[in-house]
Design a protein around this motif. Structure first.
Motif, PDB file in Angstrom:
ATOM      1  N   ILE A   1       0.845  -1.194   0.000  1.00 31.93           N
ATOM      2  CA  ILE A   1       0.000   0.000   0.000  1.00 31.93           C
ATOM      3  C   ILE A   1       0.878   1.240   0.000  1.00 31.93           C
ATOM      4  O   ILE A   1       1.827   1.342   0.784  1.00 31.93           O
TER       5      ILE A   1
ATOM      6  N   LEU B   1       0.359   5.530   0.152  1.00 31.99           N
ATOM      7  CA  LEU B   1      -0.628   6.559   0.445  1.00 31.99           C
ATOM      8  C   LEU B   1       0.025   7.924   0.314  1.00 31.99           C
ATOM      9  O   LEU B   1       1.162   8.119   0.764  1.00 31.99           O
TER      10      LEU B   1
ATOM     11  N   ALA C   1      -4.417   6.607  -2.852  1.00 32.72           N
ATOM     12  CA  ALA C   1      -3.983   5.289  -2.379  1.00 32.72           C
ATOM     13  C   ALA C   1      -3.731   4.400  -3.589  1.00 32.72           C
ATOM     14  O   ALA C   1      -4.476   4.450  -4.574  1.00 32.72           O
TER      15      ALA C   1
END
Length: 170
Positions: free
Chosen positions: A60, A62, A80
């Motif tokens: 991930i 961000l 994201a």
């Protein structure tokens, strides 16, 4: 953040726009939230779904940003990017830009606006980004991804430090 407002931009949010207040009494009001861009790729379906024996491994990234829309009105943007693999196979890629239209009270110093938006504003909007991610991954046939809470203050401080280091090197 750009100081130039787009043409024909109202000084205040649209009439009837919903406003949310916080219990913390922040000088920040979120008027509306929206999905600005959403992409979900499930390139190896249905094979990857049929062969998964455990949840995919997910990376991930961000990012948070803010830009002046008009006077004390700003667009807050949370981006994201999730990439998941099931074994060696690409399971899915999700890219989401989630926005919010927010106003900052006139009592806030110009130098404090960015931090207020990318820390406190992001913290207020994050649960909604998290829900979109969860729903999208579930609708893609995978277990819903529940992104862990983010320390936006630490993220902001890290970015400031990296910018200072880059400036010092240049």
């Amino acid at each position: 953040m750009s100081d130039a407002p787009p043409p024909d931009t109202p000084a205040n949010p649209p009439e009837g726009a919903a406003a949310t207040a916080t219990s913390e009494g922040l000088p920040l009001v979120i008027h509306t939230q929206y999905v600005k861009d959403l992409s979900f790729e499930n390139p190896n379906a249905p094979a990857v779904l049929a062969s998964m024996s455990e949840p995919p491994k997910i990376e991930i990234a961000l990012d948070v940003g803010a830009r002046r829309f008009h006077e004390r009105l700003f667009e807050l943007s949370l981006k994201a990017r999730l990439q998941a693999k099931a074994g060696e196979n690409l399971a899915f890629i999700l890219e989401l830009e989630y926005g919010a239209l927010a106003s900052v009270e006139a009592s806030v110093e110009e130098t404090a606006i960015e931090e207020l938006l990318v820390v406190d504003g992001a913290r207020m909007v994050f649960p909604f980004l998290r829900r979109v991610i969860s729903d999208c991954t579930r609708d893609g046939g995978f277990p819903p991804v529940l992104v862990n809470p983010v320390d936006f203050k630490q993220l902001h401080e890290r970015r400031k430090q990296q910018a200072a280091e880059a400036t010092a090197e240049a």
